[in-house]
Design an enzyme around this catalytic site. Structure first.
Site, PDB file in Angstrom:
ATOM      1  N   ASP A  34       7.233  -1.029   7.274  1.00  0.00           N
ATOM      2  CA  ASP A  34       7.383   0.270   6.604  1.00  0.00           C
ATOM      3  C   ASP A  34       8.615   1.048   7.058  1.00  0.00           C
ATOM      4  O   ASP A  34       9.110   1.912   6.322  1.00  0.00           O
ATOM      5  CB  ASP A  34       6.151   1.140   6.869  1.00  0.00           C
ATOM      6  CG  ASP A  34       4.982   0.803   5.959  1.00  0.00           C
ATOM      7  OD1 ASP A  34       5.217   0.323   4.836  1.00  0.00           O
ATOM      8  OD2 ASP A  34       3.833   1.036   6.361  1.00  0.00           O
ATOM      9  N   HIS A  63      -1.698   7.284  -1.562  1.00  0.00           N
ATOM     10  CA  HIS A  63      -2.666   7.965  -0.670  1.00  0.00           C
ATOM     11  C   HIS A  63      -2.271   9.410  -0.344  1.00  0.00           C
ATOM     12  O   HIS A  63      -2.172   9.825   0.798  1.00  0.00           O
ATOM     13  CB  HIS A  63      -3.040   7.130   0.559  1.00  0.00           C
ATOM     14  CG  HIS A  63      -1.945   6.758   1.530  1.00  0.00           C
ATOM     15  ND1 HIS A  63      -0.990   7.629   1.991  1.00  0.00           N
ATOM     16  CD2 HIS A  63      -1.700   5.590   2.179  1.00  0.00           C
ATOM     17  CE1 HIS A  63      -0.211   7.025   2.873  1.00  0.00           C
ATOM     18  NE2 HIS A  63      -0.616   5.773   2.983  1.00  0.00           N
ATOM     19  N   TYR A  69      10.009   9.946   2.809  1.00  0.00           N
ATOM     20  CA  TYR A  69       9.171   8.896   3.399  1.00  0.00           C
ATOM     21  C   TYR A  69       8.974   9.160   4.897  1.00  0.00           C
ATOM     22  O   TYR A  69       7.860   9.080   5.422  1.00  0.00           O
ATOM     23  CB  TYR A  69       9.877   7.558   3.174  1.00  0.00           C
ATOM     24  CG  TYR A  69       9.052   6.348   3.504  1.00  0.00           C
ATOM     25  CD1 TYR A  69       8.311   5.702   2.515  1.00  0.00           C
ATOM     26  CD2 TYR A  69       9.008   5.851   4.787  1.00  0.00           C
ATOM     27  CE1 TYR A  69       7.560   4.582   2.824  1.00  0.00           C
ATOM     28  CE2 TYR A  69       8.263   4.739   5.092  1.00  0.00           C
ATOM     29  CZ  TYR A  69       7.543   4.100   4.107  1.00  0.00           C
ATOM     30  OH  TYR A  69       6.800   2.998   4.409  1.00  0.00           O
ATOM     31  N   HIS A 111       3.773   2.295  11.731  1.00  0.00           N
ATOM     32  CA  HIS A 111       2.980   3.485  11.904  1.00  0.00           C
ATOM     33  C   HIS A 111       1.490   3.193  12.061  1.00  0.00           C
ATOM     34  O   HIS A 111       0.685   4.129  12.081  1.00  0.00           O
ATOM     35  CB  HIS A 111       3.231   4.438  10.728  1.00  0.00           C
ATOM     36  CG  HIS A 111       2.647   3.952   9.423  1.00  0.00           C
ATOM     37  ND1 HIS A 111       1.756   4.709   8.696  1.00  0.00           N
ATOM     38  CD2 HIS A 111       2.778   2.807   8.745  1.00  0.00           C
ATOM     39  CE1 HIS A 111       1.398   4.053   7.615  1.00  0.00           C
ATOM     40  NE2 HIS A 111       1.996   2.896   7.620  1.00  0.00           N
ATOM     41  N   HIS A 113       2.290  -6.083   9.130  1.00  0.00           N
ATOM     42  CA  HIS A 113       1.541  -4.814   9.023  1.00  0.00           C
ATOM     43  C   HIS A 113       0.292  -5.048   8.189  1.00  0.00           C
ATOM     44  O   HIS A 113       0.357  -5.703   7.146  1.00  0.00           O
ATOM     45  CB  HIS A 113       2.471  -3.791   8.363  1.00  0.00           C
ATOM     46  CG  HIS A 113       1.917  -2.428   8.156  1.00  0.00           C
ATOM     47  ND1 HIS A 113       0.913  -1.894   8.939  1.00  0.00           N
ATOM     48  CD2 HIS A 113       2.230  -1.452   7.254  1.00  0.00           C
ATOM     49  CE1 HIS A 113       0.652  -0.671   8.517  1.00  0.00           C
ATOM     50  NE2 HIS A 113       1.420  -0.387   7.490  1.00  0.00           N
ATOM     51  N   HIS A 171       9.400  -1.380   1.540  1.00  0.00           N
ATOM     52  CA  HIS A 171       9.441  -0.518   0.347  1.00  0.00           C
ATOM     53  C   HIS A 171      10.892  -0.139   0.045  1.00  0.00           C
ATOM     54  O   HIS A 171      11.643   0.222   0.962  1.00  0.00           O
ATOM     55  CB  HIS A 171       8.672   0.791   0.574  1.00  0.00           C
ATOM     56  CG  HIS A 171       7.212   0.632   0.845  1.00  0.00           C
ATOM     57  ND1 HIS A 171       6.305   0.257  -0.115  1.00  0.00           N
ATOM     58  CD2 HIS A 171       6.493   0.818   1.973  1.00  0.00           C
ATOM     59  CE1 HIS A 171       5.093   0.213   0.420  1.00  0.00           C
ATOM     60  NE2 HIS A 171       5.175   0.544   1.683  1.00  0.00           N
ATOM     61  N   GLU A 200      -1.676  -2.710   6.640  1.00  0.00           N
ATOM     62  CA  GLU A 200      -2.045  -1.796   5.548  1.00  0.00           C
ATOM     63  C   GLU A 200      -2.046  -2.557   4.230  1.00  0.00           C
ATOM     64  O   GLU A 200      -1.228  -3.459   4.003  1.00  0.00           O
ATOM     65  CB  GLU A 200      -1.110  -0.582   5.506  1.00  0.00           C
ATOM     66  CG  GLU A 200      -1.704   0.530   4.644  1.00  0.00           C
ATOM     67  CD  GLU A 200      -1.073   1.905   4.849  1.00  0.00           C
ATOM     68  OE1 GLU A 200      -0.054   2.021   5.553  1.00  0.00           O
ATOM     69  OE2 GLU A 200      -1.618   2.883   4.288  1.00  0.00           O
ATOM     70  N   ASP A 259      -1.222  -2.311   1.207  1.00  0.00           N
ATOM     71  CA  ASP A 259      -0.106  -2.512   0.271  1.00  0.00           C
ATOM     72  C   ASP A 259       0.745  -3.716   0.684  1.00  0.00           C
ATOM     73  O   ASP A 259       1.567  -4.186  -0.102  1.00  0.00           O
ATOM     74  CB  ASP A 259       0.757  -1.249   0.125  1.00  0.00           C
ATOM     75  CG  ASP A 259       1.167  -0.621   1.439  1.00  0.00           C
ATOM     76  OD1 ASP A 259       0.419  -0.741   2.422  1.00  0.00           O
ATOM     77  OD2 ASP A 259       2.239  -0.006   1.484  1.00  0.00           O
TER      78      ASP A 259
HETATM   79 FE1  FEO Z   1       1.831   1.334   6.066  1.00  0.00          FE
HETATM   80 FE2  FEO Z   1       3.544   0.372   3.253  1.00  0.00          FE
HETATM   81  O1  FEO Z   1       2.082   0.503   4.406  1.00  0.00           O
END
Ligand code: FEO
Length: 394
Positions: A164, A24, A191, A145, A78, A224, A80, A82
């Site tokens: 994250d 993104h 990051y 976040h 989370h 991640h 999001e 991903d």
């Molecule tokens: Fe906020 Fe890795 O997604």
């Protein structure tokens, strides 16, 4: 794929996304991973899922350890996509009636994303859940976040599943911090600069809260990149330092150029900065990705932005960068604006207004040169760089 037992009965069942190069709008030159974790105790627990396209691989990974139908519940740290993109298919596979534990905002946001009804069970921050020999503790990390974000802490193993936070967009052969060493830190810094910087004050509060709760942390497992097992304190300390936003005595000169005049100005400004002993680099937005520039901005005391005037406005790449940087809310910066122009010359004024809106401490004067900088013009740019250097050092 080789599955990794990160501690007894705890597996990383996530996937590697070797090919992603744009996350993104953030450049991911070395791909990323979507980590997700399976805990096999009296209860079998899955923490997070993966990006939708990787769900087949994900279910295969789980199946190599347990029959997915044996999973008792899922924790969604989370929303999001991903980390939740695979959730619907996973629930279909393990049993749609099974609970998905999440924060209050997680239940709301998952509903908004996926429409279909799942058995969301809200957990309160600080609450605990026994899963056999082990105990899970949930810690809401709202706006770190996303509004739904939370951590899950495994008390007996002292493992923090941090979503994250403390992550890096990096896919490699390494799994742990001790296998890659300091080479991971630039990825972690990028990051932070591009995802977590706007929430820096909340990070400082969160670290205080972790200390207050007395959470001992042996391993941090972000969603991640690599896992922190040798020295989790290193990334926590780095987060504290980055969050404080005490920049170094260095400058970045960010620009784009139409016919090379603004480039010449940028390079002369850098020459002036360096001549005063301040490390500086010119970053042309046509060659440097906005997310790499932002990484440099994070610890710079001065951010000087240049643009030619194009059709009474800013060059599009410079507009793009200013919008991006504004959203990331860098603090404690000196700002300056410069650029070459032909006849109207609005760009410098526009940059100035944007940097001022970001509460940068602006240099007294900006710098505009009509068409091409001559010898005197170049000297003016060098002198401007020297003045910025003095402001940095003062
Ligand atoms: Fe906020 Fe890795 O997604």
């Amino acid at each position: 794929m080789k599955l990794v037992e990160i501690a007894k009965g705890i597996y990383d069942v996530g996937v590697k996304d070797w090919n992603i190069r744009d996350f993104h709008g953030y450049s991911t030159y070395q791909g990323t991973t979507y980590n997700a974790f399976l805990i096999v105790d009296e209860k079998v627990v899955l923490i997070d899922t993966v990006k939708k396209e990787f769900t087949d691989q994900f279910i295969e990974n789980i199946s190599a350890i347990v029959d997915p139908r044996k999973i008792d519940f899922v924790i969604s740290n989370h929303t999001e996509m991903d980390h939740s993109g695979g959730l619907q298919r996973v629930m279909h596979r393990i049993g749609e009636e099974k609970p998905v534990f999440c924060s209050k905002m997680g239940a709301k946001n998952l509903s908004l994303h996926y429409g279909t009804k799942m058995n969301y069970q809200v957990v309160d921050s600080g609450s605990e859940m026994k899963i056999g020999a082990r105990t899970l503790q949930f810690l809401e990390t709202r706006m770190l976040h996303w509004p739904d974000s939370m951590f899950t802490y495994l008390k007996e193993d002292k493992i923090l599943f941090s979503s994250d936070a403390f992550g890096q967009h990096y896919a490699g052969h390494e799994k742990y911090d001790d296998e890659i060493g300091d080479a991971i830190m630039p990825h972690a810094g990028k990051y932070f600069a591009n995802i977590l910087l706007p929430y820096a004050p909340l990070i400082l509060k969160l670290v205080d809260e972790v200390v207050r709760l007395g959470l001992e942390i042996k391993m941090i497992c972000p969603d991640h990149g690599i896992l922190w097992r040798k020295d989790p304190g290193k990334i926590i300390n780095a987060y504290v330092a980055w969050s404080k936003q005490n920049p170094e005595n260095k400058a970045v000169v960010v620009y784009d150029t139409m016919w090379q005049s603004t480039r010449k100005m940028a390079e002369a400004i850098v020459e002036g900065l360096i001549s005063e002993g301040v490390p500086a680099q010119p970053l042309n937005l046509r060659n440097s990705h906005r997310s790499d520039v932002m990484t440099e901005v994070m610890d710079a005391k001065a951010v000087i932005v240049g643009s030619p005037t194009l059709n009474n406005g800013l060059y599009p790449t410079v507009s793009d960068f200013l919008t991006y940087m504004k959203g990331l809310k860098p603090q404690n910066k000196i700002g300056g604006a410069f650029g070459s122009f032909g006849w109207s010359g609005e760009s410098v004024k526009l940059i100035h207004a944007e940097l001022e809106a970001m509460r940068f401490r602006m240099m007294d004067a900006d710098l505009k040169i009509q068409y091409v900088p001559d010898g005197a013009g170049m000297e003016t740019c060098i002198e401007y760089g020297r003045k910025i250097a003095k402001a940095i050092k003062s």
